[in-house]
Design an enzyme around this catalytic site. Structure first.
Site, PDB file in Angstrom:
ATOM      1  N   ASN A   9      -7.087 -17.775  -2.739  1.00  0.00           N
ATOM      2  CA  ASN A   9      -7.438 -16.517  -3.402  1.00  0.00           C
ATOM      3  C   ASN A   9      -6.485 -16.378  -4.597  1.00  0.00           C
ATOM      4  O   ASN A   9      -5.325 -16.004  -4.431  1.00  0.00           O
ATOM      5  CB  ASN A   9      -7.258 -15.373  -2.394  1.00  0.00           C
ATOM      6  CG  ASN A   9      -7.748 -14.048  -2.936  1.00  0.00           C
ATOM      7  OD1 ASN A   9      -8.090 -13.934  -4.114  1.00  0.00           O
ATOM      8  ND2 ASN A   9      -7.760 -13.031  -2.092  1.00  0.00           N
ATOM      9  N   ARG A  90     -12.084 -18.183  -3.375  1.00  0.00           N
ATOM     10  CA  ARG A  90     -12.689 -16.887  -3.645  1.00  0.00           C
ATOM     11  C   ARG A  90     -12.910 -16.771  -5.162  1.00  0.00           C
ATOM     12  O   ARG A  90     -11.992 -16.970  -5.950  1.00  0.00           O
ATOM     13  CB  ARG A  90     -11.743 -15.783  -3.226  1.00  0.00           C
ATOM     14  CG  ARG A  90     -12.350 -14.450  -3.469  1.00  0.00           C
ATOM     15  CD  ARG A  90     -11.332 -13.376  -3.619  1.00  0.00           C
ATOM     16  NE  ARG A  90     -11.976 -12.125  -3.335  1.00  0.00           N
ATOM     17  CZ  ARG A  90     -11.469 -11.192  -2.583  1.00  0.00           C
ATOM     18  NH1 ARG A  90     -10.297 -11.352  -2.057  1.00  0.00           N
ATOM     19  NH2 ARG A  90     -12.126 -10.083  -2.374  1.00  0.00           N
ATOM     20  N   HIS A 179     -16.546  -6.930  -3.684  1.00  0.00           N
ATOM     21  CA  HIS A 179     -16.121  -6.842  -2.271  1.00  0.00           C
ATOM     22  C   HIS A 179     -17.212  -7.362  -1.338  1.00  0.00           C
ATOM     23  O   HIS A 179     -17.257  -6.992  -0.156  1.00  0.00           O
ATOM     24  CB  HIS A 179     -15.809  -5.385  -1.850  1.00  0.00           C
ATOM     25  CG  HIS A 179     -14.576  -4.814  -2.460  1.00  0.00           C
ATOM     26  ND1 HIS A 179     -14.466  -3.483  -2.803  1.00  0.00           N
ATOM     27  CD2 HIS A 179     -13.394  -5.386  -2.779  1.00  0.00           C
ATOM     28  CE1 HIS A 179     -13.278  -3.259  -3.315  1.00  0.00           C
ATOM     29  NE2 HIS A 179     -12.595  -4.389  -3.325  1.00  0.00           N
ATOM     30  N   GLY A 209      -9.519  -0.062   0.030  1.00  0.00           N
ATOM     31  CA  GLY A 209      -8.213  -0.689  -0.144  1.00  0.00           C
ATOM     32  C   GLY A 209      -7.624  -0.192  -1.447  1.00  0.00           C
ATOM     33  O   GLY A 209      -7.901   0.944  -1.860  1.00  0.00           O
ATOM     34  N   ARG A 240      -7.734   2.887 -10.306  1.00  0.00           N
ATOM     35  CA  ARG A 240      -8.967   2.963 -11.107  1.00  0.00           C
ATOM     36  C   ARG A 240      -9.668   4.297 -10.886  1.00  0.00           C
ATOM     37  O   ARG A 240      -9.689   4.810  -9.765  1.00  0.00           O
ATOM     38  CB  ARG A 240      -9.929   1.830 -10.721  1.00  0.00           C
ATOM     39  CG  ARG A 240      -9.451   0.477 -11.169  1.00  0.00           C
ATOM     40  CD  ARG A 240     -10.349  -0.638 -10.641  1.00  0.00           C
ATOM     41  NE  ARG A 240      -9.559  -1.601  -9.899  1.00  0.00           N
ATOM     42  CZ  ARG A 240     -10.051  -2.466  -9.013  1.00  0.00           C
ATOM     43  NH1 ARG A 240     -11.340  -2.497  -8.764  1.00  0.00           N
ATOM     44  NH2 ARG A 240      -9.251  -3.288  -8.383  1.00  0.00           N
ATOM     45  N   GLU A 382     -11.479 -11.294   4.883  1.00  0.00           N
ATOM     46  CA  GLU A 382     -12.197 -12.020   3.837  1.00  0.00           C
ATOM     47  C   GLU A 382     -11.922 -13.522   3.923  1.00  0.00           C
ATOM     48  O   GLU A 382     -12.817 -14.335   3.695  1.00  0.00           O
ATOM     49  CB  GLU A 382     -11.799 -11.465   2.467  1.00  0.00           C
ATOM     50  CG  GLU A 382     -12.369 -10.058   2.271  1.00  0.00           C
ATOM     51  CD  GLU A 382     -11.697  -9.275   1.159  1.00  0.00           C
ATOM     52  OE1 GLU A 382     -10.485  -9.020   1.268  1.00  0.00           O
ATOM     53  OE2 GLU A 382     -12.376  -8.932   0.186  1.00  0.00           O
TER      54      GLU A 382
HETATM   55  P1  AMP Z   1      -5.735  -3.397   0.645  1.00  0.00           P
HETATM   56  O1  AMP Z   1      -6.126  -3.487  -0.802  1.00  0.00           O
HETATM   57  O2  AMP Z   1      -6.882  -3.445   1.592  1.00  0.00           O
HETATM   58  O3  AMP Z   1      -4.609  -4.323   1.016  1.00  0.00           O
HETATM   59  O4  AMP Z   1      -5.133  -1.901   0.834  1.00  0.00           O
HETATM   60  C1  AMP Z   1      -3.899  -1.534   0.294  1.00  0.00           C
HETATM   61  C2  AMP Z   1      -3.776  -0.025   0.337  1.00  0.00           C
HETATM   62  O5  AMP Z   1      -3.972   0.458   1.667  1.00  0.00           O
HETATM   63  C3  AMP Z   1      -2.397   0.506  -0.046  1.00  0.00           C
HETATM   64  O6  AMP Z   1      -2.264   0.637  -1.439  1.00  0.00           O
HETATM   65  C4  AMP Z   1      -2.387   1.864   0.632  1.00  0.00           C
HETATM   66  O7  AMP Z   1      -2.983   2.834  -0.213  1.00  0.00           O
HETATM   67  C5  AMP Z   1      -3.285   1.687   1.834  1.00  0.00           C
HETATM   68  N1  AMP Z   1      -2.554   1.637   3.105  1.00  0.00           N
HETATM   69  C6  AMP Z   1      -1.978   0.583   3.692  1.00  0.00           C
HETATM   70  N2  AMP Z   1      -1.397   0.943   4.865  1.00  0.00           N
HETATM   71  C7  AMP Z   1      -1.616   2.268   5.020  1.00  0.00           C
HETATM   72  C8  AMP Z   1      -1.278   3.251   6.017  1.00  0.00           C
HETATM   73  N3  AMP Z   1      -0.593   2.916   7.117  1.00  0.00           N
HETATM   74  N4  AMP Z   1      -1.691   4.516   5.816  1.00  0.00           N
HETATM   75  C9  AMP Z   1      -2.385   4.870   4.717  1.00  0.00           C
HETATM   76  N5  AMP Z   1      -2.732   3.994   3.751  1.00  0.00           N
HETATM   77  C10 AMP Z   1      -2.360   2.715   3.894  1.00  0.00           C
END
Ligand code: AMP
Length: 396
Positions: A9, A90, A179, A209, A240, A382
Site C-alpha cells: 500500500n 493497492r 474505499h 476513518g 477534508r 483491506e
Molecule cells: P483510519 O483512517 O481508519 O486509520 O482511522 C483513523 C482515525 O480513526 C483517527 O484519525 C481518529 O479520528 C479515529 N480513531 C482511532 N481510534 C479512535 C478511538 N479510540 N476513538 C475515536 N476515534 C478514533
C-alpha cells in the site's frame, strides 16, 4: 510450503506492506517505510510479535523495497526463502477501465500512470511502487487491486453528475467512488456475521476513518456511494470538507484564492481539523467533554452529514437490513455511533447502549434485539481483501 502474498500500500512518501498466508488469510508480517525522499526516513518491521526499527535515508520507492528486504532478513525470514504467490498492489484510481483486480503487465502499469490525472496524489505513487516492486520481484505475478472497482456497478443515474454529458465525457467527470476494497470486504463479513446470503441483503456501509465514505450495497453490489470524481465529496472527514456548494468554490476563486490554495483548504485544512482544531476524533471527543463549542459543532456537523446519507440511502435502497460501521472512527467511537442512530428508532433502527459501549474489538452486533435493522461494527481489513483478490487473479 506455505504460500504468501505480499500486499503493498504505497503513498507518495511511504510504503506499508504486509505478508499474508494465502490459505488462512493470516497476517504474518507487517511493516512501513516512511519519509521516502524526505531526508532521514524510518523503517518499521514487525514479525511474530518482534519489532525491528531503524532510521536511514530512503531516496525512492526502489530503496524502500531494499529496506523492506532488510527487515525480512533481520527477522530471519529473507524474502527469497518465502514462497511468494503474488504481490498485491493497492491502486486508488482505476477509472472506468479496471472493473476488477488485474494482473499487471507493462501496459496495465502505464494505464495506471495515465489515470494520474484523476488521482494526482495517489496514482503516481502507486505506479512508482509497482515499477520498483516488479524490478525487485521479477519472477512473481503482480496484481493491481483498485479502490474504485467495487463501485463500477453504480447505475448511470448514480455515477453521472447533472452537467452537460459532452463536458463530463471530455474531462472524465463522473462519480468513481473510493474505499471500494473496504466496502467490499466489510459488506461480505457483515453478511457472514448475520448468517445470511450477501445477495439478499440491503446494507448501508459507513467507512469512517481519516477519509470517510458511505456506500449503499444492494445484494453485494455498490449502487451508490458518497465519494465522487475524487475522494473529496461526501462525508465530513479528518481534514477534508466533504460536500460543499460548488458555488462557494467559484465565490472563493473570484475572491482571489488560487487553485492550489483551494485544494489545500478543502483537502488538508477542512473537516474535523478545520472545524474543531484536530483531525483526530479522539481530540474532538475530549473537546466535547471539556465543553469546547468548536469541537461540539465539528461533532454535530459530522453526525448530521451522516444522517443525510443514511436517509438518502434508505430511500434509494427502499429499506435496509443492516447499517455497518467500520474504520478508525466507526470501529472505536461508540458515542458517535449512538449519535448517528439516535432519532432513527421510528425506522426500526435501535442501538443497544450496553452492546455499543462494549470494549469488544471483533465483528459484532450493537443493535437491540427489538431493532428491525441490525446495526453492526465490522473491522475493515483491506490488506486481507487485497491478498484474497490477488490470489484469485493468479489462480485463474
Ligand atoms: P483510519 O483512517 O481508519 O486509520 O482511522 C483513523 C482515525 O480513526 C483517527 O484519525 C481518529 O479520528 C479515529 N480513531 C482511532 N481510534 C479512535 C478511538 N479510540 N476513538 C475515536 N476515534 C478514533
Amino acid at each position: 510450503m506455505t504460500q504468501h502474498i505480499l500486499v503493498i500500500n504505497a503513498g507518495s512518501s511511504s510504503i506499508k506492506y504486509q505478508l499474508i498466508d494465502v490459505a488462512t488469510g493470516v497476517r504474518q508480517t507487517s511493516g512501513l517505510a516512511e519519509r521516502i525522499g524526505e531526508g532521514l526516513g524510518r523503517v518499521k518491521h514487525e514479525s511474530d510479535g518482534r519489532e525491528f526499527e531503524w532510521q536511514t535515508e530512503i531516496a525512492d520507492h526502489t530503496e524502500a523495497f531494499a529496506q523492506m528486504a532488510r527487515g525480512f532478513a533481520d527477522a530471519g525470514t529473507p524474502l527469497d526463502t518465502l514462497d511468494l504467490a503474488a504481490v498485491g498492489h493497492r491502486v486508488v484510481q482505476g477509472g472506468s477501465e479496471f472493473l476488477t483486480a488485474t494482473l499487471i503487465d507493462d501496459h496495465v502499469a502505464e494505464r495506471i500512470l495515465a489515470l494520474s490525472d484523476l488521482a494526482p496524489l495517489h496514482n503516481p505513487a502507486n505506479y512508482s511502487a509497482i515499477v520498483a516492486a516488479r524490478a525487485a520481484f521479477a519472477d512473481v505475478p503482480h496484481v493491481a487491486v483498485f479502490d474504485t472497482s467495487f463501485h463500477q456497478t453504480l447505475p448511470e443515474a448514480a455515477y453521472s453528475y447533472a452537467i452537460a454529458p459532452e463536458v463530463a465525457a471530455q474531462y472524465g467527470v463522473r462519480r468513481y467512488g473510493f474505499h471500494g476494497i473496504s466496502h467490499q470486504v466489510v459488506s461480505q463479513r457483515a453478511a457472514e456475521l448475520l448468517g445470511r446470503p450477501l445477495t439478499e441483503l440491503k446494507q448501508i456501509v459507513l467507512h469512517l476513518g481519516n477519509g470517510a465514505s458511505a456506500c449503499a450495497v444492494d445484494g453485494g453490489r455498490s449502487v451508490d456511494t458518497s465519494m465522487g470524481l475524487t475522494p473529496l465529496e461526501g462525508l465530513v472527514m479528518g481534514t477534508r470538507s466533504g460536500d460543499i456548494d460548488p458555488g462557494a468554490l467559484l465565490h472563493l476563486m473570484r475572491a482571489g484564492l488560487s487553485v492550489e490554495a483551494l485544494d489545500r483548504l478543502l483537502n488538508k485544512q477542512s473537516g474535523l481539523l478545520g472545524l474543531g482544531g484536530s483531525n483526530d476524533m479522539r481530540d474532538i471527543r475530549a473537546g466535547v467533554a471539556a465543553g469546547d463549542p468548536a469541537a461540539r459543532l465539528a461533532f454535530d456537523i459530522y453526525v448530521r452529514r451522516l444522517k443525510h446519507y443514511i436517509g438518502a440511502y434508505l430511500a434509494l435502497l427502499g429499506g435496509v437490513d443492516t447499517i455497518v460501521f467500520t474504520a478508525g472512527v466507526g470501529e472505536n467511537h461508540a458515542p458517535m455511533r449512538e449519535a448517528v442512530c439516535s432519532g432513527l428508532e421510528w425506522l426500526g433502527i435501535e442501538i443497544d447502549p450496553v452492546r455499543n459501549e462494549s470494549p469488544d474489538r471483533g465483528a459484532r452486533v450493537v443493535s437491540s434485539d427489538a431493532s428491525r435493522v441490525a446495526i453492526l461494527v465490522v473491522p475493515t481489513d483491506e490488506e486481507a481483501e487485497i491478498a484474497r483478490q490477488a490470489a484469485e487473479v493468479t489462480a485463474r
